[in-house]
Design a protein around this motif. Structure first.
Motif, short mmCIF file in Angstrom:
data_model
loop_
_atom_site.label_atom_id
_atom_site.label_comp_id
_atom_site.label_asym_id
_atom_site.label_seq_id
_atom_site.Cartn_x
_atom_site.Cartn_y
_atom_site.Cartn_z
N UNK A 1 0.82 -1.21 0.00
CA UNK A 1 0.00 0.00 0.00
C UNK A 1 0.85 1.27 0.00
N UNK A 2 1.97 1.25 0.73
CA UNK A 2 2.87 2.41 0.72
C UNK A 2 3.35 2.70 -0.70
N UNK A 3 3.81 1.68 -1.38
CA UNK A 3 4.30 1.84 -2.74
C UNK A 3 3.19 2.27 -3.69
N UNK A 4 2.01 1.67 -3.49
CA UNK A 4 0.87 1.99 -4.35
C UNK A 4 0.44 3.44 -4.18
N UNK A 5 0.34 3.90 -2.93
CA UNK A 5 -0.07 5.28 -2.67
C UNK A 5 1.00 6.26 -3.13
N UNK A 6 2.27 5.89 -2.98
CA UNK A 6 3.36 6.78 -3.40
C UNK A 6 3.32 6.99 -4.91
N UNK A 7 3.15 5.91 -5.65
CA UNK A 7 3.07 6.00 -7.11
C UNK A 7 1.83 6.78 -7.52
N UNK B 1 -11.11 12.72 6.89
CA UNK B 1 -12.12 11.67 7.10
C UNK B 1 -12.24 10.78 5.87
N UNK B 2 -12.32 11.40 4.68
CA UNK B 2 -12.44 10.63 3.45
C UNK B 2 -11.18 9.80 3.17
N UNK B 3 -10.02 10.38 3.45
CA UNK B 3 -8.77 9.67 3.22
C UNK B 3 -8.62 8.47 4.12
N UNK C 1 -8.94 16.58 -4.74
CA UNK C 1 -9.41 15.75 -3.63
C UNK C 1 -8.71 14.39 -3.65
N UNK C 2 -8.65 13.79 -4.83
CA UNK C 2 -8.03 12.46 -4.96
C UNK C 2 -6.55 12.50 -4.61
N UNK C 3 -5.86 13.56 -5.03
CA UNK C 3 -4.43 13.68 -4.73
C UNK C 3 -4.18 13.71 -3.23
N UNK C 4 -4.93 14.53 -2.51
CA UNK C 4 -4.71 14.64 -1.08
C UNK C 4 -5.09 13.36 -0.33
N UNK C 5 -6.08 12.64 -0.82
CA UNK C 5 -6.44 11.38 -0.18
C UNK C 5 -5.36 10.32 -0.41
N UNK C 6 -4.79 10.31 -1.60
CA UNK C 6 -3.70 9.37 -1.89
C UNK C 6 -2.46 9.73 -1.07
N UNK C 7 -2.19 11.01 -0.93
CA UNK C 7 -1.04 11.47 -0.13
C UNK C 7 -1.24 11.10 1.34
N UNK C 8 -2.47 11.22 1.81
CA UNK C 8 -2.78 10.84 3.19
C UNK C 8 -2.61 9.35 3.39
N UNK C 9 -3.05 8.56 2.41
CA UNK C 9 -2.87 7.11 2.50
C UNK C 9 -1.41 6.73 2.58
N UNK C 10 -0.57 7.41 1.80
CA UNK C 10 0.87 7.18 1.83
C UNK C 10 1.45 7.52 3.21
N UNK C 11 1.02 8.64 3.77
CA UNK C 11 1.54 9.09 5.06
C UNK C 11 1.15 8.14 6.19
N UNK C 12 -0.07 7.63 6.14
CA UNK C 12 -0.56 6.77 7.22
C UNK C 12 0.05 5.37 7.18
N UNK C 13 0.43 4.89 5.99
CA UNK C 13 0.97 3.54 5.88
C UNK C 13 2.50 3.48 5.97
#
Length: 304
Positions: free
Chosen positions: A38-44, A72-74, A184-196
């Protein structure tokens, strides 16, 4: 009408990418643990979306009032959702995951009635029944087994995933964030990268990354660009036009794309009943979106 047709196309493309993602995720999990994947996926995905934002010259600044909404959405739609699914795929196969996720529209319709005041109509009920019938035909084809849930944590996680996704879709519609869907999608993906990322450090995930084959890298890039990037972006664009309950009905197509990907990439056998089930799923989705009724109405009117 053209706007709704475009939204339907966006939703269909998102579902196609997500359907294939189960097969790609399963392939990469042979080498990486779920969190490293997931880290790699969100980073890409985040890098790809950032480049799109630069090309389109979108502003990255966002009003402070939308930050809680994006968090919340992220957390729900990206971090929790993807962690649950990746963990579930450790114990169940890709086609089973596609079957389970198809039940998400049931939760979405219920939540939409409760919080978005959307109406439950006879076509929606009929379309849901037809689509579920097709899903069961596709996912049980050739297995020689009765329909039911095996006592397996993976299945329980996928049920939780369907409910979580329904909540995400309704919130994405309800919160009405006045920002471009790409931002919106960019920030959610960036949040996913940060959390994982902390989990990657804890699990020493970089050791697995160095062992990835070329084929696994191809799967990973697909997951990052097309699944975490384009699919989430297009899903948000579809929700800008269509009701949450209508968009969620496209999830019935997901088992079909998963099945096709499994056949092409994993060389699984195809059965006639699978093709029939896929056609029935498409008919159900068309009925739910009201397009079948509209087509019949125009046809009968012309006959007169």
């Amino acid at each position: 009408m053209k706007t709704k047709a475009a939204a339907s196309l966006y939703a269909t493309m998102s579902i196609s990418f997500w359907g294939i993602s189960f097969v790609s995720t399963k392939a990469v999990l042979d080498t990486l643990d779920p969190y490293t994947l997931l880290v790699m996926r969100f980073a890409i995905g985040a890098l790809f979306l950032f480049m799109l934002l630069v090309v389109k010259r979108y502003k990255l600044t966002i009003p402070l009032k939308y930050i809680p909404h994006l968090i919340i959405l992220g957390v729900l739609g990206v971090f929790i959702h993807q962690v649950i699914q990746a963990t579930a795929l450790l114990t169940i196969d890709a086609s089973s995951a596609g079957w389970m996720i198809s039940f998400s529209p049931v939760f979405t319709v219920i939540l939409s009635m409760m919080f978005l005041h959307e109406k439950m109509t006879l076509p929606k009920v009929l379309g849901m029944i037809i689509a579920i019938t097709g899903v069961l035909m596709v996912t049980t084809a050739g297995r020689g087994q009765s329909i039911g849930f095996t006592v397996n944590i993976g299945y329980l996680l996928m049920i939780l995933s369907t409910l979580n996704w329904a909540v995400y879709s309704v919130l994405l519609k309800k919160l009405r964030i006045e920002l471009p869907s790409l931002v919106i999608t960019f920030y959610m993906s960036l949040l996913g990268f940060s959390l994982t990322t902390p989990f990657l450090i804890r699990n020493r995930g970089w050791e697995g990354i160095s062992q990835l084959s070329n084929v696994e890298w191809a799967h990973l890039i697909f997951l990052g660009v097309f699944v975490s990037g384009i699919a989430y972006w297009y899903w948000a664009k579809a929700l800008e036009v269509l009701d949450a309950s209508k968009v969620s009905m496209f999830l019935y197509l997901e088992p079909v794309t998963t099945l096709i990907a499994a056949i092409l990439l994993l060389h699984e056998k195809i059965f006639l009943i699978s093709i029939l089930g896929g056609v029935i799923i498409i008919i159900g989705v068309v009925i739910v979106n009201g397009q079948m009724i509209s087509v019949l109405h125009r046809f009968l009117w012309r006959k007169r």
